[in-house]
Design a protein around this motif. Structure first.
Motif, PDB file in Angstrom:
ATOM      1  N   GLY A 130      -0.524   2.377 -16.647  1.00 18.68           N
ATOM      2  CA  GLY A 130      -0.947   1.749 -15.441  1.00 18.68           C
ATOM      3  C   GLY A 130      -2.790   2.879 -15.546  1.00 18.68           C
ATOM      4  O   GLY A 130      -3.183   3.009 -16.746  1.00 18.68           O
ATOM      5  N   LYS A 131      -2.746   3.623 -13.990  1.00 18.94           N
ATOM      6  CA  LYS A 131      -3.466   4.206 -14.185  1.00 18.94           C
ATOM      7  C   LYS A 131      -3.228   5.523 -13.106  1.00 18.94           C
ATOM      8  O   LYS A 131      -3.106   5.265 -12.115  1.00 18.94           O
ATOM      9  N   ARG A 157      -4.217   0.073  -6.706  1.00 18.77           N
ATOM     10  CA  ARG A 157      -3.129   0.927  -7.659  1.00 18.77           C
ATOM     11  C   ARG A 157      -2.580   0.335  -8.813  1.00 18.77           C
ATOM     12  O   ARG A 157      -2.467  -1.030  -8.241  1.00 18.77           O
ATOM     13  N   ARG A 158      -2.450   1.250  -9.918  1.00 18.69           N
ATOM     14  CA  ARG A 158      -1.947   0.505 -11.306  1.00 18.69           C
ATOM     15  C   ARG A 158      -0.949   1.398 -11.689  1.00 18.69           C
ATOM     16  O   ARG A 158      -0.717   2.147 -11.644  1.00 18.69           O
ATOM     17  N   ASN A 159       0.097   1.122 -10.369  1.00 20.85           N
ATOM     18  CA  ASN A 159       1.770   1.906 -10.260  1.00 20.85           C
ATOM     19  C   ASN A 159       2.469   1.475 -11.082  1.00 20.85           C
ATOM     20  O   ASN A 159       3.570   0.701 -10.740  1.00 20.85           O
ATOM     21  N   ALA A 160       2.911   2.180 -12.661  1.00 22.36           N
ATOM     22  CA  ALA A 160       3.833   2.050 -12.971  1.00 22.36           C
ATOM     23  C   ALA A 160       4.941   2.610 -12.842  1.00 22.36           C
ATOM     24  O   ALA A 160       5.849   2.149 -13.157  1.00 22.36           O
ATOM     25  N   GLY A 193       6.060  -0.259 -11.159  1.00 23.64           N
ATOM     26  CA  GLY A 193       6.638  -2.132 -12.096  1.00 23.64           C
ATOM     27  C   GLY A 193       7.627  -1.232 -13.044  1.00 23.64           C
ATOM     28  O   GLY A 193       9.023  -2.244 -12.862  1.00 23.64           O
ATOM     29  N   LYS A 220       2.166  -7.487 -15.129  1.00 19.64           N
ATOM     30  CA  LYS A 220       0.821  -8.210 -15.887  1.00 19.64           C
ATOM     31  C   LYS A 220       0.517  -8.403 -13.768  1.00 19.64           C
ATOM     32  O   LYS A 220      -0.808  -8.145 -13.733  1.00 19.64           O
ATOM     33  N   LEU A 225       1.452  -6.159 -11.827  1.00 21.19           N
ATOM     34  CA  LEU A 225       0.347  -4.597 -11.154  1.00 21.19           C
ATOM     35  C   LEU A 225      -0.080  -4.750 -11.998  1.00 21.19           C
ATOM     36  O   LEU A 225      -0.871  -2.986 -11.675  1.00 21.19           O
ATOM     37  N   GLY A 226      -0.956  -5.027 -12.608  1.00 21.83           N
ATOM     38  CA  GLY A 226      -2.672  -4.335 -13.622  1.00 21.83           C
ATOM     39  C   GLY A 226      -1.759  -3.903 -14.245  1.00 21.83           C
ATOM     40  O   GLY A 226      -2.550  -3.068 -14.665  1.00 21.83           O
ATOM     41  N   LEU A 227      -0.613  -4.013 -14.931  1.00 25.69           N
ATOM     42  CA  LEU A 227       0.033  -2.515 -16.305  1.00 25.69           C
ATOM     43  C   LEU A 227      -0.214  -3.762 -17.172  1.00 25.69           C
ATOM     44  O   LEU A 227       0.633  -4.287 -17.667  1.00 25.69           O
ATOM     45  N   GLU A 228      -0.014  -2.575 -18.315  1.00 24.84           N
ATOM     46  CA  GLU A 228       0.722  -3.183 -19.605  1.00 24.84           C
ATOM     47  C   GLU A 228       1.454  -2.699 -20.185  1.00 24.84           C
ATOM     48  O   GLU A 228       1.908  -2.102 -19.914  1.00 24.84           O
TER      49      GLU A 228
END
Length: 415
Positions: free
Chosen positions: A225-226, A238-241, A244, A314, A316-319
């Motif tokens: 994420g970021k 937020r892009r919270n890994a 996830g 996806k 959560l905006g995560l790879e």
């Protein structure tokens, strides 16, 4: 002469032998730290060698350090019946995991000597190297090479946390043999082990007749994420890994629960980056452990995770990345060997039930090259891989009695 219910091992002698071995590599609170190919492992091997040779057996050692002690049979052309487990322990291990199976095999030979019984097939008591895999991954390393699952040179190159190589350490402690790994042929193999689970104790059963071993998938997932400030980053941005990983943890639990009663699943190892109090995690790396005795179920659990995990990421905006970190198929043990274990328990009057082994064992690899079965006895609270691991002398005796009868029945008493 035939096997009768009054033929029993010497439980006091077995227990004394267990306690004597436990003096080597003592843990900090009553267990053992006798990790593979350490000086303590070498010391334990030397003591085991003395006991076996005092019992009239001859030793063979292969290039992976597997130890084989042979009691001759009356038929020079008959393949041997093998019995054993492992002497190495976890860093904070108990006194019985693996060791009971090795010293139970020794007790079989001592009892045969006491009773002046000869068998048509030779009997070989075995100590497999590096079953635990805690110092040099993977687990069941040397039996895996024996069964053709791993290349020997690859095994030699396994490194511990200090960068020391397995092959170098095996040679350093003096237990690298000359014998070709896997060259031995077996009539059958039996392994006695503590259950490492709570079922036998809970149901007040003396013996577990192990019919299957669970297969497993170890799947390593990386979520990216970021990293950003926990206090100043708005929640919707937020892009919270870490979040996830939490949601995939729930997914893993749900997947396993949907395949009850035999399937299991959990997140074991995990790392969060940068692992700081006031930074939203930008990366999470964690391992999923799925296990089942049914290959279709096992593969289905993996497929569902691969299908639904990316959707969670996806949203959560995560790879999302996934890779296989370990795998072996479920094991079905040999019907005749399993029957020998069950017959032994009934002949001796021990209560018993069928079990699926939830852990990996050397028997799971050896089953690929020879007819194999396992005997299990209870352990307190199902606890293992822990210095508080405990069994009773009566449980040890019952397990070794059943092992004795199953092995001797398969090796065939000579009148």
């Amino acid at each position: 002469m035939t096997l009768t219910g009054n033929m029993r091992i010497n439980g006091d002698r077995l227990w004394d032998t267990l306690m004597e071995m436990a003096k080597i590599g003592p843990g900090v609170r009553g267990g053992n730290d006798r990790q593979t190919v350490t000086d303590e492992d070498g010391e334990g091997r030397t003591l085991f060698q003395k006991w076996c040779e005092d019992s009239g057996m001859t030793m063979g050692v292969d290039q992976m350090g597997n130890m084989f002690f042979r009691r001759e049979g009356t038929d020079p052309d008959a393949l041997p019946v093998y019995v054993g487990s492992h002497l190495d322990t976890q860093p904070t291990g108990g006194k019985y995991d693996g060791v009971l199976g090795v010293l139970g095999g020794l007790e079989i030979v001592r009892t045969l000597n006491d009773l002046n019984i000869r068998t048509r097939h030779p009997i070989v008591v075995t100590n497999w190297t590096n079953e635990e895999g805690t110092r040099f991954a993977p687990a069941m390393l040397a039996s895996g090479v024996f069964a053709g699952m791993h290349e020997q040179d690859w095994a030699y190159q396994r490194e511990d946390a200090e960068g020391k190589k397995f092959g170098d350490e095996l040679e350093r402690i003096g237990w690298k043999g000359d014998e070709e790994v896997g060259a031995r042929k077996m009539h059958a193999f039996f392994e006695l082990h503590i259950e490492q689970g709570p079922i036998l104790e809970k149901e007040n059963k003396d013996i577990g007749v192990v019919t299957h071993g669970q297969g497993l998938w170890w799947l390593q997932i990386t979520l990216t994420g970021k990293e950003s400030h926990t206090g100043s980053t708005p929640m919707p941005m937020r892009r919270n890994a870490g979040l996830g990983m939490a949601r995939i943890t729930e997914l893993v639990h749900d997947i396993a629960m949907s395949h009850q009663p035999a399937a299991v699943g959990a997140i074991g190892h995990c790392d969060i980056y940068p692992n700081s109090r006031n930074v939203i995690p930008g990366k999470a790396v964690f391992t999923v452990d799925f296990r089942s005795p049914d290959r279709e179920v096992l593969d289905g659990m993996k497929a569902r995770l691969e299908r639904e995990g990316p959707k969670i990421a996806k949203a959560l905006g995560l790879e999302f990345e996934i890779e296989v970190a370990g795998h072996f198929d479920p094991v079905t043990f040999d019907e005749n060997c399993v029957a020998a274990v069950r017959n032994a328990a009934e002949r001796l009057g021990y209560s018993h039930r069928d079990l699926v082994s939830g852990a990996g064992h050397d028997a799971c690899w050896i089953n690929r090259v020879a007819p194999t079965a396992m005997v299990m006895c209870p352990c307190v609270d199902g606890l293992s891989h822990n210095e508080d691991e405990d069994i009773s002398p009566a449980w040890a005796t019952a397990g070794a009695d059943v092992l004795f009868h199953a092995v001797v029945e398969t090796a065939e008493i000579v009148e």
